[in-house]
Design a protein around this motif. Structure first.
Motif, mmCIF file in Angstrom:
data_model
loop_
_atom_site.group_PDB
_atom_site.id
_atom_site.type_symbol
_atom_site.label_atom_id
_atom_site.label_comp_id
_atom_site.label_asym_id
_atom_site.label_seq_id
_atom_site.Cartn_x
_atom_site.Cartn_y
_atom_site.Cartn_z
ATOM 1 N N CYS A 99 -13.545 0.619 91.745
ATOM 2 C CA CYS A 99 -12.817 -0.118 92.791
ATOM 3 C C CYS A 99 -13.219 0.334 94.193
ATOM 4 O O CYS A 99 -12.740 -0.213 95.187
ATOM 5 N N PHE A 100 -14.098 1.325 94.282
ATOM 6 C CA PHE A 100 -14.487 1.895 95.573
ATOM 7 C C PHE A 100 -15.980 1.735 95.801
ATOM 8 O O PHE A 100 -16.758 1.642 94.857
ATOM 9 N N SER A 128 -12.072 10.882 97.994
ATOM 10 C CA SER A 128 -11.199 11.007 99.159
ATOM 11 C C SER A 128 -9.864 10.302 98.931
ATOM 12 O O SER A 128 -8.799 10.833 99.257
ATOM 13 N N SER A 129 -9.917 9.122 98.347
ATOM 14 C CA SER A 129 -8.700 8.342 98.108
ATOM 15 C C SER A 129 -7.782 9.021 97.093
ATOM 16 O O SER A 129 -6.565 9.081 97.297
ATOM 17 N N VAL A 130 -8.341 9.521 95.985
ATOM 18 C CA VAL A 130 -7.486 10.166 94.982
ATOM 19 C C VAL A 130 -6.930 11.489 95.509
ATOM 20 O O VAL A 130 -5.798 11.859 95.192
ATOM 21 N N LYS A 131 -7.702 12.178 96.331
ATOM 22 C CA LYS A 131 -7.211 13.416 96.947
ATOM 23 C C LYS A 131 -6.043 13.105 97.877
ATOM 24 O O LYS A 131 -5.019 13.794 97.845
ATOM 25 N N SER A 141 -17.714 9.194 96.804
ATOM 26 C CA SER A 141 -17.054 9.996 97.840
ATOM 27 C C SER A 141 -15.815 9.282 98.392
ATOM 28 O O SER A 141 -14.810 9.928 98.694
ATOM 29 N N GLU A 142 -15.863 7.956 98.492
ATOM 30 C CA GLU A 142 -14.680 7.204 98.927
ATOM 31 C C GLU A 142 -13.572 7.324 97.882
ATOM 32 O O GLU A 142 -12.402 7.515 98.215
#
Length: 160
Positions: free
Chosen positions: A108-109, A117-120, A113-114
């Motif tokens: 979905c990303f 970052s989103s899950v973090k 790395s995106e």
């Protein structure tokens, strides 16, 4: 509407490997919550449900109330564990957030790395909700446990 729980009992599959056949209870729920407000409410329900077992769950070696957010599967797991975070008390609470899991699939990303970052960032939201609730929970404050949160395994847990 509150969470609906199913209960499975049996030996801890990780404990069986080392000869520990202690009977454990896993209380599991599956939620389709979509918005952060609903997820926050469900996280609080999970915390309160887990707290309701503390009188049965605290053993002589219990030290930590460990909250784990699995960023890959969007599963919240709550256990009481010992100093080394290796021996869990017999009752665990797990809740899978199915919609969040679908929302945070790597495909979905635009890039890994995106996604990372989103899950973090989302894990930080879950951590905040847990900290906020436990800091005001009179039921939790009756027990002498240290609340920890992790999204990367027990060795990487941090104080709430």
């Amino acid at each position: 509407m509150g969470l609906e729980w199913s209960k499975n009992t049996g030996p801890n599959p990780f404990g069986v490997v080392v000869g520990d056949l202690t009977e454990h209870e896993i209380h599991f729920s599956d939620r389709e919550s979509e918005d952060d407000r609903s997820v926050n409410s469900d996280v609080i329900d999970c915390l309160d449900y887990s707290i309701s077992f503390l009188h049965k769950n605290i053993k002589h070696n219990s030290r930590f109330f460990l909250i784990e957010w699995d960023v890959v599967y969007s599963v919240l797991t709550i256990v009481v564990t010992d100093d080394a975070k290796e021996i869990d008390s017999p009752i665990a609470v797990k809740c899978q957030f199915t919609h969040i899991d679908r929302r945070f699939q790597p495909e979905c990303f635009a890039s890994i790395s995106e996604w990372e970052s989103s899950v973090k960032d989302y894990a930080e939201n879950v951590k905040f909700w847990c900290k906020e609730h436990l800091s005001t929970s009179s039921a939790f404050s009756k027990f002498s446990l240290i609340a920890l949160f992790t999204r990367e395994g027990r060795a990487e847990s941090s104080l709430l």
